[in-house]
Write a protein that holds these residues in place. Structure first.
Motif, PDB file in Angstrom:
ATOM      1  N   UNK A 166      -5.406   5.431  21.894  1.00 19.51           N
ATOM      2  CA  UNK A 166      -4.914   4.696  20.736  1.00 19.51           C
ATOM      3  C   UNK A 166      -4.375   5.239  19.560  1.00 19.51           C
ATOM      4  N   UNK A 167      -3.255   4.757  18.919  1.00 17.69           N
ATOM      5  CA  UNK A 167      -2.948   5.044  17.489  1.00 17.69           C
ATOM      6  C   UNK A 167      -3.671   4.171  16.559  1.00 17.69           C
ATOM      7  N   UNK A 168      -4.059   5.089  15.448  1.00 25.71           N
ATOM      8  CA  UNK A 168      -5.120   4.540  14.581  1.00 25.71           C
ATOM      9  C   UNK A 168      -4.355   3.716  13.496  1.00 25.71           C
ATOM     10  N   UNK A 169      -4.760   2.488  13.337  1.00 28.84           N
ATOM     11  CA  UNK A 169      -4.316   1.366  12.269  1.00 28.84           C
ATOM     12  C   UNK A 169      -4.313   2.059  10.816  1.00 28.84           C
ATOM     13  N   UNK A 203      -0.324   3.035  21.593  1.00 30.66           N
ATOM     14  CA  UNK A 203      -0.882   4.313  22.231  1.00 30.66           C
ATOM     15  C   UNK A 203      -0.115   5.598  22.061  1.00 30.66           C
ATOM     16  N   UNK A 204      -0.651   6.963  21.769  1.00 28.43           N
ATOM     17  CA  UNK A 204       0.024   7.826  21.971  1.00 28.43           C
ATOM     18  C   UNK A 204      -0.325   8.484  23.086  1.00 28.43           C
ATOM     19  N   UNK A 205       0.775   9.229  23.727  1.00 27.85           N
ATOM     20  CA  UNK A 205       0.498   9.670  25.065  1.00 27.85           C
ATOM     21  C   UNK A 205       0.539  11.403  25.027  1.00 27.85           C
ATOM     22  N   UNK A 237       0.997  -1.163  -0.036  1.00 26.22           N
ATOM     23  CA  UNK A 237       0.194  -0.064  -0.147  1.00 26.22           C
ATOM     24  C   UNK A 237       0.769   1.430   0.088  1.00 26.22           C
ATOM     25  N   UNK A 238       0.558   2.026  -1.113  1.00 32.86           N
ATOM     26  CA  UNK A 238       1.353   3.300  -1.102  1.00 32.86           C
ATOM     27  C   UNK A 238       0.589   4.312  -0.230  1.00 32.86           C
ATOM     28  N   UNK A 239       1.499   4.829   0.978  1.00 37.40           N
ATOM     29  CA  UNK A 239       0.387   5.724   1.658  1.00 37.40           C
ATOM     30  C   UNK A 239       1.699   6.794   2.327  1.00 37.40           C
ATOM     31  N   UNK A 240       0.995   8.024   2.974  1.00 37.45           N
ATOM     32  CA  UNK A 240       2.037   8.885   3.592  1.00 37.45           C
ATOM     33  C   UNK A 240       2.195   8.336   5.012  1.00 37.45           C
ATOM     34  N   UNK A 241       3.391   8.743   5.494  1.00 38.87           N
ATOM     35  CA  UNK A 241       4.163   8.169   6.425  1.00 38.87           C
ATOM     36  C   UNK A 241       3.834   8.607   7.827  1.00 38.87           C
ATOM     37  N   UNK A 242       3.677   9.982   7.933  1.00 40.36           N
ATOM     38  CA  UNK A 242       3.524  10.750   9.273  1.00 40.36           C
ATOM     39  C   UNK A 242       1.955  10.857   9.547  1.00 40.36           C
ATOM     40  N   UNK A 243       1.872  10.897  10.897  1.00 38.87           N
ATOM     41  CA  UNK A 243       0.764  11.509  11.277  1.00 38.87           C
ATOM     42  C   UNK A 243       0.078  12.891  10.665  1.00 38.87           C
ATOM     43  N   UNK A 244       1.322  13.761  10.766  1.00 44.96           N
ATOM     44  CA  UNK A 244       0.888  15.091  10.057  1.00 44.96           C
ATOM     45  C   UNK A 244       0.283  14.907   8.730  1.00 44.96           C
ATOM     46  N   UNK A 252      -3.488  15.501   7.008  1.00 41.10           N
ATOM     47  CA  UNK A 252      -3.872  16.455   6.005  1.00 41.10           C
ATOM     48  C   UNK A 252      -4.528  15.714   4.823  1.00 41.10           C
ATOM     49  N   UNK A 253      -4.163  14.436   4.600  1.00 37.74           N
ATOM     50  CA  UNK A 253      -4.870  13.772   3.629  1.00 37.74           C
ATOM     51  C   UNK A 253      -4.475  12.260   3.693  1.00 37.74           C
ATOM     52  N   UNK A 254      -5.651  11.469   4.294  1.00 38.66           N
ATOM     53  CA  UNK A 254      -5.088  10.247   4.588  1.00 38.66           C
ATOM     54  C   UNK A 254      -5.541   8.959   3.501  1.00 38.66           C
ATOM     55  N   UNK A 255      -5.088   9.555   2.464  1.00 42.02           N
ATOM     56  CA  UNK A 255      -5.179   8.663   1.256  1.00 42.02           C
ATOM     57  C   UNK A 255      -4.396   7.588   0.972  1.00 42.02           C
ATOM     58  N   UNK A 256      -4.401   6.247   0.841  1.00 40.51           N
ATOM     59  CA  UNK A 256      -3.595   5.486   0.189  1.00 40.51           C
ATOM     60  C   UNK A 256      -4.180   4.680  -0.923  1.00 40.51           C
ATOM     61  N   UNK A 257      -2.986   3.931  -1.554  1.00 40.98           N
ATOM     62  CA  UNK A 257      -3.574   3.074  -2.628  1.00 40.98           C
ATOM     63  C   UNK A 257      -3.120   1.824  -2.452  1.00 40.98           C
ATOM     64  N   UNK A 258      -3.997   0.747  -2.464  1.00 42.45           N
ATOM     65  CA  UNK A 258      -3.552  -0.608  -2.507  1.00 42.45           C
ATOM     66  C   UNK A 258      -3.120  -1.191  -3.831  1.00 42.45           C
ATOM     67  N   UNK A 259      -1.988  -1.538  -4.082  1.00 39.82           N
ATOM     68  CA  UNK A 259      -1.213  -1.875  -5.410  1.00 39.82           C
ATOM     69  C   UNK A 259      -1.094  -3.476  -5.448  1.00 39.82           C
ATOM     70  N   UNK A 260      -1.730  -4.207  -6.236  1.00 44.18           N
ATOM     71  CA  UNK A 260      -1.534  -5.575  -6.379  1.00 44.18           C
ATOM     72  C   UNK A 260      -0.736  -6.009  -7.814  1.00 44.18           C
ATOM     73  N   UNK A 261       0.271  -6.605  -7.607  1.00 52.26           N
ATOM     74  CA  UNK A 261       0.975  -6.912  -8.939  1.00 52.26           C
ATOM     75  C   UNK A 261       0.844  -8.474  -9.274  1.00 52.26           C
TER      76      UNK A 261
END
Ligand code: OOG
Ligand code: NI
Length: 457
Positions: A386-389, A352-354, A109-116, A120-129
């Motif tokens: 909780x930190x979101x999956x 978890x985030x503290x 899955x291509x996705x942004x890596x940081x919480x920030x 701003x835009x929580x979009x990912x792409x699931x890519x199957x080869x």
């Protein structure tokens, strides 16, 4: 060249265009998104605290899709997508082996890596080869490889823009806009096969995914997934409103403290496809595009994930596959998975985030340096959430794939994982998602302790 535009901003624009395109191309998907919006509105009105569950994010409310998916055919296509998603601040995270579920593909899955960035835009792409090595018939392997070698999935202008981006290290506003318009073309549905109906049928008989990947001009986006606050209500509404949803919600059962990811979808539509006039010309239907809904919960530690996998396997061993409503058995098995955050924390099952509480900050400097995190939590100086999956689940993904295959097939395992060949195709290693969550957790703990006047390694 004007000022550079951030990858986050380009990703948000790209998703807005993709969403618009999918809704225009697939009225059924638009209708599903509207249904989900109504369910979310109701859920929020009844339980305003739900908003926290799927952190209704700054740049991205509940009307913004969380992921999409495509299937591609070759290593060079995968590299092109890696470059394209890099422009949008998305990197390949995790490896998903779907061969164990009888599917000749593996994914990331291509996705942004940081919480920030996710904020701003929580979009990912699931890519199957596609894995041609899992197609037994040599002549079909060769036919598919020849078809795939001929196509170009990014427009010529799109490739020029990728080169330009990599040289310059960014895009200004005008370039970003042009890139989005060119990039969208890669994912558009083109209802014309590139092969005769006869070849299509042969490839389809070998595996429906083989036909979906090899017989078209490009990797049409096969779905977007809308976020919901109440996936059980969505599932019921999809049923009563005749959307023909899959038989069960993938992932963990309904819980007070949601974990990982729950998903459902309406099944892929049979859509008309034209076959080339040069091969006699005719129409047939192709089944690939659907609509999905997702609800996310806490990310798990290795221990938590092992427990999840074990309980899920036990439930599936008793119920089975998608054909059966396995909810009662899931509920029964998951009674063994603690369902409050304090217990999930104490047993080290979730991440978890503290943050320091107001009370803790008031007492800054008064804490003993030996004060344990447990004590600080118990006395209310520190708080956790909780930190979101942010990733995917291979068993769930396989369930979604399978519910969309036109015919019932055996679920016999086709082979073994091949992470190494995937990474060779990709040209780099995939990122380990757990390391991202752990870093997030550690960082928030260090910052919180510092804020309490308790600097620590
Ligand atoms: C992707 C299926 C998996 C998910 O969210 O896990 C998926 C596909 O059908 O190409 O969408
Ligand atoms: Ni999906």
């Amino acid at each position: 060249m004007g000022a550079l535009i951030s990858g986050d901003a380009i990703r948000a624009k790209f998703l807005a265009r993709l969403s618009e395109m999918c809704k225009a191309e697939m009225p059924r998907y638009r209708a599903m998104a509207e249904l989900v919006a109504r369910v979310n509105e109701k859920a929020l009105a009844a339980q305003p605290e739900l908003a926290k569950q799927e952190a209704v994010r700054e740049g991205a409310g509940l009307d913004v899709e969380r992921h999409g998916a495509v299937r591609i055919g070759t290593a060079s296509e995968l590299v092109l997508l890696r470059r394209l998603f890099a422009v949008m601040g998305m990197a390949p995270v995790d490896y998903y082996d779907l061969s164990v579920a009888g599917l000749p593909v593996h994914s990331t899955a291509f996705r942004p890596l940081t919480q920030a960035a996710l904020q701003r835009s929580p979009f990912r792409m699931f890519v199957s080869l596609l894995r041609l090595d899992l197609i037994p018939e040599p002549e079909l392997r060769d036919a598919a490889a020849a078809l795939l070698a001929q196509r170009r999935i990014v427009t010529q202008r799109g490739v020029e823009l990728l080169d330009q981006f990599e040289k310059a290290g960014g895009f200004d506003e005008r370039e970003a806009a042009e890139f989005v318009s060119e990039g969208i073309e890669t994912f558009r549905w083109r209802p014309e096969a590139t092969v005769s109906l006869d070849v299509y049928r042969k490839l389809h008989a070998a595996h429906p995914l083989l036909a979906d990947i090899a017989c078209f001009k490009g990797p049409h986006i096969n779905h977007l997934a809308a976020p919901t606050l109440d996936i059980d209500a969505v599932q019921r509404a999809l049923r009563t409103q005749a959307f023909d949803p899959k038989a069960n919600i993938e992932g963990p059962p309904q819980r007070r403290c949601p974990i990982l990811l729950r998903q459902t979808s309406f099944k892929a539509l049979a859509e008309p496809v034209d076959f080339p006039a040069s091969s006699g010309g005719c129409q047939a239907v192709h089944t690939a595009r659907f609509g999905e809904v997702e609800q996310r919960g806490a990310a798990l530690t290795n221990e938590g994930r092992a427990l999840y996998d074990r309980l899920l396997a036990a439930a599936r061993g008793i119920g089975s596959g998608d054909s059966m409503d396995n909810e009662p058995e899931l509920d029964r098995q998951f009674a063994a998975f603690p369902d409050d955050y304090a217990a999930l924390w104490a047993k080290g099952l979730a991440l978890f985030r503290y943050r320091p509480t107001a009370e803790g900050l008031r007492r800054r400097g008064e804490f003993q340096t030996s004060a344990s995190v447990e004590k600080l939590l118990a006395e209310g100086s520190l708080a956790i959430e909780p930190i979101l999956y942010e990733d995917f689940l291979p068993v769930s993904a396989a369930g979604i794939f399978r519910s969309n295959l036109a015919e019932r097939r055996e679920t016999k395992s086709l082979g073994r994982a091949s992470r190494q060949s995937f990474e060779e195709a990709l040209g780099c290693a995939v990122i380990d998602p757990l390391s991202l969550y752990i870093e997030d957790e550690a960082h928030s703990l260090a910052a919180s302790l510092k804020a309490l006047g308790l600097p620590r390694a």
